[in-house]
Design an enzyme around this catalytic site. Structure first.
Site, PDB file in Angstrom:
ATOM      1  N   ARG A  64       5.673  17.649   5.452  1.00  0.00           N
ATOM      2  CA  ARG A  64       5.925  16.781   4.700  1.00  0.00           C
ATOM      3  C   ARG A  64       7.056  16.317   5.841  1.00  0.00           C
ATOM      4  NH1 ARG A  64       2.328  16.689   2.929  1.00  0.00           N
ATOM      5  NH2 ARG A  64       1.961  16.978   0.626  1.00  0.00           N
ATOM      6  N   SER A 113       7.181  13.642  -5.618  1.00  0.00           N
ATOM      7  CA  SER A 113       7.183  14.821  -6.052  1.00  0.00           C
ATOM      8  C   SER A 113       9.229  14.281  -5.753  1.00  0.00           C
ATOM      9  CB  SER A 113       7.113  15.714  -4.729  1.00  0.00           C
ATOM     10  OG  SER A 113       5.459  15.510  -5.089  1.00  0.00           O
ATOM     11  N   GLU A 169      12.484  16.659  -1.440  1.00  0.00           N
ATOM     12  CA  GLU A 169      11.860  15.452  -0.334  1.00  0.00           C
ATOM     13  C   GLU A 169      12.177  14.201  -0.937  1.00  0.00           C
ATOM     14  OE1 GLU A 169       7.137  16.219  -1.459  1.00  0.00           O
ATOM     15  OE2 GLU A 169       7.347  14.121  -1.056  1.00  0.00           O
TER      16      GLU A 169
HETATM   17  C1  LIG Z   1       3.142   8.531  -7.990  1.00  0.00           C
HETATM   18  C2  LIG Z   1       4.452   8.297  -6.300  1.00  0.00           C
HETATM   19  C3  LIG Z   1       3.189   9.701  -5.888  1.00  0.00           C
HETATM   20  C4  LIG Z   1       3.406   9.984  -4.510  1.00  0.00           C
HETATM   21  N1  LIG Z   1       2.578  11.082  -3.767  1.00  0.00           N
HETATM   22  C5  LIG Z   1       2.425  11.887  -2.693  1.00  0.00           C
HETATM   23  C6  LIG Z   1       1.772  12.560  -2.306  1.00  0.00           C
HETATM   24  O1  LIG Z   1       0.871  12.900  -2.951  1.00  0.00           O
HETATM   25  N2  LIG Z   1       2.064  12.985  -1.382  1.00  0.00           N
HETATM   26  C7  LIG Z   1       3.115  12.865  -0.669  1.00  0.00           C
HETATM   27  O2  LIG Z   1       3.155  13.256   0.626  1.00  0.00           O
HETATM   28  N3  LIG Z   1       3.687  11.915  -1.153  1.00  0.00           N
HETATM   29  C8  LIG Z   1       3.474  11.578  -2.071  1.00  0.00           C
HETATM   30  N4  LIG Z   1       4.360  10.488  -2.398  1.00  0.00           N
HETATM   31  C9  LIG Z   1       5.410  10.179  -2.065  1.00  0.00           C
HETATM   32  C10 LIG Z   1       5.648   8.932  -0.990  1.00  0.00           C
HETATM   33  O3  LIG Z   1       4.758   7.982  -0.920  1.00  0.00           O
HETATM   34  C11 LIG Z   1       5.215   9.472   0.532  1.00  0.00           C
HETATM   35  O4  LIG Z   1       6.529  10.141   0.159  1.00  0.00           O
HETATM   36  C12 LIG Z   1       4.888   7.917   2.007  1.00  0.00           C
HETATM   37  O5  LIG Z   1       4.979   8.557   2.785  1.00  0.00           O
HETATM   38  C13 LIG Z   1       6.629   7.055   1.934  1.00  0.00           C
HETATM   39  O6  LIG Z   1       6.265   6.443   2.277  1.00  0.00           O
HETATM   40  P1  LIG Z   1       7.113   4.917   2.029  1.00  0.00           P
HETATM   41  O7  LIG Z   1       6.850   3.712   2.841  1.00  0.00           O
HETATM   42  O8  LIG Z   1       7.168   4.275   1.022  1.00  0.00           O
HETATM   43  O9  LIG Z   1       9.091   5.142   2.852  1.00  0.00           O
HETATM   44  P2  LIG Z   1       9.815   5.273   2.140  1.00  0.00           P
HETATM   45  O10 LIG Z   1      10.289   5.882   0.823  1.00  0.00           O
HETATM   46  O11 LIG Z   1      10.504   3.756   2.504  1.00  0.00           O
HETATM   47  O12 LIG Z   1      10.630   5.884   3.288  1.00  0.00           O
HETATM   48  C14 LIG Z   1      10.546   7.405   3.427  1.00  0.00           C
HETATM   49  C15 LIG Z   1      11.535   7.718   4.757  1.00  0.00           C
HETATM   50  O13 LIG Z   1      10.458   7.623   6.134  1.00  0.00           O
HETATM   51  C16 LIG Z   1      11.138   7.217   6.631  1.00  0.00           C
HETATM   52  N5  LIG Z   1      10.525   5.610   7.553  1.00  0.00           N
HETATM   53  C17 LIG Z   1       9.783   4.824   6.492  1.00  0.00           C
HETATM   54  N6  LIG Z   1       9.225   3.576   7.236  1.00  0.00           N
HETATM   55  C18 LIG Z   1       9.904   4.039   8.587  1.00  0.00           C
HETATM   56  C19 LIG Z   1       9.817   3.821  10.430  1.00  0.00           C
HETATM   57  N7  LIG Z   1       9.286   2.770  10.651  1.00  0.00           N
HETATM   58  N8  LIG Z   1       9.537   4.413  11.413  1.00  0.00           N
HETATM   59  C20 LIG Z   1      10.442   5.590  11.308  1.00  0.00           C
HETATM   60  N9  LIG Z   1      10.770   5.972   9.792  1.00  0.00           N
HETATM   61  C21 LIG Z   1      10.635   5.448   8.935  1.00  0.00           C
HETATM   62  C22 LIG Z   1      12.629   6.198   5.919  1.00  0.00           C
HETATM   63  O14 LIG Z   1      13.662   6.082   7.171  1.00  0.00           O
HETATM   64  C23 LIG Z   1      12.813   7.861   5.042  1.00  0.00           C
HETATM   65  O15 LIG Z   1      13.047   8.748   5.796  1.00  0.00           O
HETATM   66  C24 LIG Z   1       4.440   9.618  -3.925  1.00  0.00           C
HETATM   67  C25 LIG Z   1       5.150   8.297  -4.094  1.00  0.00           C
HETATM   68  C26 LIG Z   1       4.296   8.058  -5.240  1.00  0.00           C
HETATM   69  C27 LIG Z   1       5.704   7.241  -6.279  1.00  0.00           C
END
Ligand SMILES: Cc1cc2nc3c(=O)[nH]c(=O)nc-3n(C[C@H](O)[C@H](O)[C@H](O)COP(=O)(O)OP(=O)(O)OC[C@H]3O[C@@H](n4cnc5c(N)ncnc54)[C@H](O)[C@@H]3O)c2cc1C
Length: 275
Positions: free
Chosen positions: A153, A201, A270
């Site tokens: 992560r 998480s 996280e």
């Molecule tokens: C129901 C549920 C289940 C989940 N299960 C998992 C799982 O099994 N495993 C897991 O790893 N995660 C899980 N997650 C968490 C999440 O989906 C991941 O962390 C995912 O990678 C976040 O992506 P996002 O686009 O929504 O990022 P955001 O929440 O919008 O951003 C997260 C981080 O990424 C950065 N970021 C976003 N886009 C960019 C970019 N283009 N360039 C640089 N930085 C950027 C942001 O600034 C921030 O620091 C879950 C979430 C939910 C709601």
């Protein structure tokens, strides 16, 4: 550049917070112009983000970076392409890539790379060929092919820059639809239902084991402060039922304190919280 005022519910899966102006650059030049002058939080799908009611940073979305290019053994995906869009394409074109993440709502390629998202023993870094990003210091586009800075992560982003697009290794797979269904079912058997407002998480798993298990043993399953609680199904999932950011903050500091007291373990968040 498009700017829209949107409520937390529309831009994050947990839906805590107020209403914010969101900037949608359409080109690298537009993105550079914001980065030059502003403190910025890059918002992907908001599936691992919790927003304070007031923030100093400008929220910038790369939703318009939608490139998709399928090659023989790889695929290039723009930072704004969503996980559900990739999974649909996997079914249509019959290739294996992100099926182990199926069921996560709204995440984008940028967020998946930045968080080095993973599940069921696989993580994003295992599939990376190269990342194209905008260096925050030089404002130059840089190609990254060395992923040694990636771990559980953790990635060098967004600290190092803004992910513009990434190339991933793919494999042909006629049964990918069944694989996706398998992972969705597996996820639903362990985690709260997808319609609840959560950010996945809340804490990273510490060296001592599963954060969810430690939280459970510290009595936090179902524990609530106002409109925010830890899920009864999985204690590491924070569920929003109309709560505020202050309540969320109090909930996580109570949880950290209880786990520290009982197990002498420091839980690390996280989820990401912009300043
Ligand atoms: C129901 C549920 C289940 C989940 N299960 C998992 C799982 O099994 N495993 C897991 O790893 N995660 C899980 N997650 C968490 C999440 O989906 C991941 O962390 C995912 O990678 C976040 O992506 P996002 O686009 O929504 O990022 P955001 O929440 O919008 O951003 C997260 C981080 O990424 C950065 N970021 C976003 N886009 C960019 C970019 N283009 N360039 C640089 N930085 C950027 C942001 O600034 C921030 O620091 C879950 C979430 C939910 C709601």
């Amino acid at each position: 550049m498009d700017v829209k005022k949107l409520p937390a519910k529309a831009i994050t899966t947990i839906g805590i917070g107020s209403v914010y102006p969101i900037y949608f650059p359409e080109s690298i030049e537009e993105l550079k112009s914001i980065l030059k002058s502003e403190k910025v939080y890059i918002l992907g799908g908001g599936s691992n983000t919790v927003l304070p009611e007031r923030i100093e940073s400008k929220l910038v979305s790369l939703k318009k970076f939608k490139k998709v290019e399928i090659k023989k053994n790889s695929i290039v995906l723009g930072a704004g392409v969503s996980l559900p869009e990739v999974l649909k394409l996997q079914i249509k074109e019959k290739f294996s890539l992100f099926e182990f993440l199926a069921g996560i709502p709204k995440a984008t390629v940028g967020g998946l790379v930045a968080q080095n998202a993973g599940a069921f023993g696989k993580e994003i870094k295992d599939f990376l060929v190269e990342i194209s990003f905008l260096d925050v210091n030089t404002l130059e586009v840089v190609i990254l092919k060395d992923f040694t800075e990636f771990s559980y992560r953790k990635s060098p982003f967004p600290g190092k820059g803004v992910v513009l697009q990434a190339e991933f290794r793919i494999k042909r797979d006629r049964n990918v639809k069944e694989q996706i269904e398998h992972y969705v079912a597996l996820r639903l058997s362990k985690q709260p239902p997808f319609y609840l407002q959560t950010a996945g998480s809340t804490f990273k798993n510490p060296h001592e084991g599963s954060a969810g298990r430690l939280l459970d043993l510290a009595g936090l399953k179902g524990f609530r402060i106002g409109g925010v609680k830890f899920s009864e199904v999985h204690a590491n999932f924070c569920v929003n039922e109309g709560g505020s950011f202050e309540e969320f903050k109090e909930l996580i500091s109570t949880a950290k304190m209880k786990v520290k007291k009982k197990f002498n373990v420091e839980l690390e968040l996280e989820v990401k919280i912009p300043d």
